[in-house]
Design a protein around this motif. Structure first.
Motif, PDB file in Angstrom:
ATOM      1  N   ALA A   1      41.463  34.404  23.307  1.00 30.44           N
ATOM      2  CA  ALA A   1      42.407  34.879  22.297  1.00 30.44           C
ATOM      3  C   ALA A   1      43.806  35.022  22.901  1.00 30.44           C
ATOM      4  N   ALA A   2      43.884  35.462  24.148  1.00 29.53           N
ATOM      5  CA  ALA A   2      45.180  35.612  24.806  1.00 29.53           C
ATOM      6  C   ALA A   2      45.853  34.264  25.006  1.00 29.53           C
ATOM      7  N   TRP A   3      45.081  33.264  25.426  1.00 26.33           N
ATOM      8  CA  TRP A   3      45.645  31.926  25.600  1.00 26.33           C
ATOM      9  C   TRP A   3      46.115  31.360  24.259  1.00 26.33           C
ATOM     10  N   ASP A   4      45.321  31.534  23.219  1.00 23.11           N
ATOM     11  CA  ASP A   4      45.701  30.996  21.901  1.00 23.11           C
ATOM     12  C   ASP A   4      46.989  31.625  21.396  1.00 23.11           C
ATOM     13  N   ALA A   5      47.193  32.936  21.696  1.00 20.88           N
ATOM     14  CA  ALA A   5      48.360  33.645  21.178  1.00 20.88           C
ATOM     15  C   ALA A   5      49.533  33.648  22.150  1.00 20.88           C
ATOM     16  N   GLY A   6      49.308  33.181  23.382  1.00 19.72           N
ATOM     17  CA  GLY A   6      50.355  33.268  24.391  1.00 19.72           C
ATOM     18  C   GLY A   6      50.622  34.706  24.806  1.00 19.72           C
ATOM     19  N   ALA A   7      49.606  35.562  24.691  1.00 19.96           N
ATOM     20  CA  ALA A   7      49.748  36.986  25.008  1.00 19.96           C
ATOM     21  C   ALA A   7      49.247  37.265  26.423  1.00 19.96           C
ATOM     22  N   ILE A   8      49.655  38.416  26.940  1.00 25.15           N
ATOM     23  CA  ILE A   8      49.218  38.885  28.253  1.00 25.15           C
ATOM     24  C   ILE A   8      48.154  39.967  28.068  1.00 25.15           C
ATOM     25  N   VAL A   9      47.116  39.891  28.873  1.00 21.56           N
ATOM     26  CA  VAL A   9      46.116  40.960  28.902  1.00 21.56           C
ATOM     27  C   VAL A   9      46.451  41.884  30.070  1.00 21.56           C
ATOM     28  N   VAL A  10      46.593  43.186  29.797  1.00 16.79           N
ATOM     29  CA  VAL A  10      46.877  44.178  30.828  1.00 16.79           C
ATOM     30  C   VAL A  10      45.563  44.880  31.160  1.00 16.79           C
ATOM     31  N   GLU A  11      45.066  44.681  32.367  1.00 16.69           N
ATOM     32  CA  GLU A  11      43.803  45.270  32.802  1.00 16.69           C
ATOM     33  C   GLU A  11      44.069  46.534  33.600  1.00 16.69           C
ATOM     34  N   ASP A  12      43.620  47.676  33.063  1.00 14.40           N
ATOM     35  CA  ASP A  12      43.695  48.939  33.791  1.00 14.40           C
ATOM     36  C   ASP A  12      42.350  49.150  34.472  1.00 14.40           C
ATOM     37  N   ASP A  13      42.339  49.018  35.792  1.00 10.39           N
ATOM     38  CA  ASP A  13      41.097  49.086  36.577  1.00 10.39           C
ATOM     39  C   ASP A  13      40.985  50.469  37.216  1.00 10.39           C
ATOM     40  N   TYR A  14      40.970  51.497  36.385  1.00  8.09           N
ATOM     41  CA  TYR A  14      41.242  52.851  36.860  1.00  8.09           C
ATOM     42  C   TYR A  14      40.155  53.490  37.709  1.00  8.09           C
ATOM     43  N   ASP A  15      38.876  53.190  37.469  1.00 12.36           N
ATOM     44  CA  ASP A  15      37.841  53.862  38.275  1.00 12.36           C
ATOM     45  C   ASP A  15      36.672  52.937  38.589  1.00 12.36           C
ATOM     46  N   SER A  16      36.962  51.682  38.824  1.00  9.12           N
ATOM     47  CA  SER A  16      35.902  50.677  39.008  1.00  9.12           C
ATOM     48  C   SER A  16      35.054  50.930  40.248  1.00  9.12           C
ATOM     49  N   GLU A  17      35.556  51.762  41.196  1.00  4.04           N
ATOM     50  CA  GLU A  17      34.791  52.023  42.424  1.00  4.04           C
ATOM     51  C   GLU A  17      33.523  52.814  42.155  1.00  4.04           C
ATOM     52  N   PHE A  18      33.472  53.498  41.024  1.00  4.25           N
ATOM     53  CA  PHE A  18      32.418  54.484  40.826  1.00  4.25           C
ATOM     54  C   PHE A  18      31.318  53.982  39.898  1.00  4.25           C
ATOM     55  N   ARG A  19      30.528  53.032  40.434  1.00  7.16           N
ATOM     56  CA  ARG A  19      29.280  52.595  39.813  1.00  7.16           C
ATOM     57  C   ARG A  19      28.135  53.092  40.687  1.00  7.16           C
ATOM     58  N   TYR A  20      27.024  53.490  40.038  1.00  6.20           N
ATOM     59  CA  TYR A  20      25.906  54.043  40.790  1.00  6.20           C
ATOM     60  C   TYR A  20      24.665  53.161  40.716  1.00  6.20           C
ATOM     61  N   ASP A  21      24.571  52.354  39.645  1.00  6.87           N
ATOM     62  CA  ASP A  21      23.368  51.554  39.434  1.00  6.87           C
ATOM     63  C   ASP A  21      23.490  50.150  40.002  1.00  6.87           C
ATOM     64  N   VAL A  22      24.697  49.581  39.954  1.00  6.50           N
ATOM     65  CA  VAL A  22      24.942  48.226  40.430  1.00  6.50           C
ATOM     66  C   VAL A  22      26.256  48.225  41.204  1.00  6.50           C
ATOM     67  N   ALA A  23      26.570  47.083  41.808  1.00  9.40           N
ATOM     68  CA  ALA A  23      27.853  46.950  42.498  1.00  9.40           C
ATOM     69  C   ALA A  23      28.984  46.959  41.470  1.00  9.40           C
ATOM     70  N   PRO A  24      30.198  47.370  41.871  1.00 11.35           N
ATOM     71  CA  PRO A  24      31.331  47.343  40.942  1.00 11.35           C
ATOM     72  C   PRO A  24      31.505  45.972  40.296  1.00 11.35           C
ATOM     73  N   ILE A  25      31.834  45.980  39.015  1.00 10.29           N
ATOM     74  CA  ILE A  25      32.012  44.745  38.253  1.00 10.29           C
ATOM     75  C   ILE A  25      33.331  44.097  38.668  1.00 10.29           C
ATOM     76  N   PRO A  26      33.345  42.774  38.949  1.00  9.88           N
ATOM     77  CA  PRO A  26      34.596  42.115  39.354  1.00  9.88           C
ATOM     78  C   PRO A  26      35.696  42.311  38.320  1.00  9.88           C
ATOM     79  N   ALA A  27      36.921  42.307  38.804  1.00  3.39           N
ATOM     80  CA  ALA A  27      38.063  42.507  37.915  1.00  3.39           C
ATOM     81  C   ALA A  27      38.194  41.356  36.932  1.00  3.39           C
TER      82      ALA A  27
END
Length: 451
Positions: free
Chosen positions: A252-278
């Protein structure tokens, strides 16, 4: 001194620590504990009362903060010089209880392992011994810090970036502010419910906010120039964005020429699996990445980082240079030392273990309403509006500020509680849960996790 005359009611809904502090406060204000009187140690008083030591420590700390008691290092805890003044008898007036500060169980305050304080102090001593720059430093941030952050992002978040791609910011909102200044005119989509500071930042930049329903696939961004999302751990509902929804959003971002802003605020804190890639690891051209030290080190450090899409990087840097809005040099030097010496990795590992244990306590107390696993440092419970407000009010009466989910909503009609477990002690968390959990019994509720 002799044992204190204190009677705790274990059948009451009031936490034992709050009961104990109220009893001790009354003994001081009534003159039965005179100024200078030495109190039993927290351990001895806990044994006398048959309670956990955390209960007595909580009560003592509360009364020290209020000024009724004072701690003397190596000596003990004493009544401060605040007792009744000498002089002729005065008419008795009922004591007015001092206002008790609320313990906020919110989404953003981290738990920092106190065993790591020596490393924190070493970092700041190193700053004090360093030679300050002669003039304005590089507005992008210290080169050594940008190199360390680039390496860390590659190792932990799957981002293949060079030091020149990284801009050091004064936190997430600061990075978003500089990014907005580089974008063409237009509205910005923000998740709803979502991060309130992001909404305020977008509006302060003179742009309108378009509500983006949280957890729903994003298929159309044609009306906006950017979309602000929290894909690793939706703030505040919790679940991560699925792989399919990530690809749909990028399309959708490519179709609209928009930017996606990713706030990766607490990705370090997973307990069940490894942190999800950005999300930015899938598309550096379309995604702007925001990171922060607020959840791993301290919110008051006011430090973060921005990896802008290559096409916007020069404009972002030019704006930063023109405004002289650089991050404090001592803060950057201190954080560089914390990264280099392994402090950040240690506090993250320690906090991850603590949050995992507390998440289990929350799940057990709120069972059977937990759906999926809880990540980060909070759990969100969706409730009927009246029940949410009753639980919120009951928690406040017991001394706890448990945020309402509705406070994070704009057009979304969601109600519930957000139970944070980072910025509190285990005893405080248990006391808050003891107030909330009984109110949920028999209601049709659920806790939003990752399921």
């Amino acid at each position: 001194m002799d044992a204190l005359a204190v009677d705790l009611d274990r059948s009451s809904g009031v936490p034992l620590g709050s009961q104990l502090s109220a009893h001790l406060r009354a003994l001081v204000t009534g003159g039965r504990l005179p100024p200078g009187a030495r109190l039993p140690s927290s351990r001895a008083l806990a044994l006398d009362l048959g309670v956990a030591r955390s209960v007595t420590e909580h009560a003592y700390a509360q009364l020290v903060a209020e000024g009724w008691l004072e701690g003397r290092p190596g000596s003990g805890t004493y009544v401060a010089a605040v007792g009744p003044a000498a002089g002729p008898p005065r008419p008795h007036r009922p004591a007015v209880p001092a206002a008790r500060p609320l313990v906020r169980l919110g989404t953003g305050t981290p738990w920092i392992d106190p065993r790591q304080r020596p490393a924190w102090r070493r970092a700041w001593r190193e700053v004090g011994a360093a030679t300050m720059p002669r003039g304005y430093d590089d507005p992008r941030g210290l080169p050594e810090l940008r190199a360390a952050l680039a390496a860390r992002l590659g190792r932990l978040r799957g981002l293949d970036v060079d030091p020149d791609d990284v801009l050091v910011t004064a936190g997430t909102a600061d990075g978003l502010r500089h990014l907005l200044a580089a974008l063409p005119p237009g509205d910005v989509a923000v998740e709803d419910p979502g991060y309130r500071a992001a909404v305020a930042t977008v509006r302060a930049a003179g742009r309108d906010v378009v509500d983006l329903p949280a957890l729903a696939p994003v298929t159309d961004l044609s009306s906006v120039v950017a979309a602000y999302v929290t894909p690793a751990h939706q703030h505040p509902l919790g679940p991560p964005m699925s792989g399919r929804d990530r690809l749909t959003l990028l399309g959708a971002a490519w179709d609209a020429g928009a930017i996606v802003v990713e706030d990766d605020y607490d990705s370090e804190f997973r307990y069940d699996v490894a942190p999800i890639p950005a999300l930015a690891s899938l598309d550096r051209d379309r995604v702007a990445y925001l990171g922060t030290a607020s959840k791993s080190v301290a919110p008051s450090l006011r430090l973060g980082w921005l990896v802008a899409p290559p096409a916007l990087r020069e404009q972002v840097e030019r704006h930063r240079d023109l405004t002289h809005d650089a991050v404090s040099w001592p803060v950057q030097r201190a954080f560089l030392a914390l990264l280099r010496d392994g402090y950040v990795d240690r506090v993250v590992r320690s906090a991850r273990r603590t949050y995992a244990a507390r998440a289990e306590r929350v799940a057990a107390a709120l069972a059977p309403y937990v759906e999926g696993s809880v990540a980060g440092m909070y759990a969100t419970v969706v409730l009927p509006q009246d029940l949410a407000e009753r639980a919120h009010a009951a928690a406040r009466r017991a001394g706890f500020d448990v945020p309402l989910l509705s406070d994070y909503c704009r057009s979304a009609s969601l109600h519930g509680l957000i139970v944070g477990f980072g910025g509190c002690t285990d005893a405080e968390l248990d006391a808050a849960l003891a107030v909330i959990a009984p109110l949920l019994s028999g209601s049709s509720t659920r806790v939003v996790g990752d399921g």
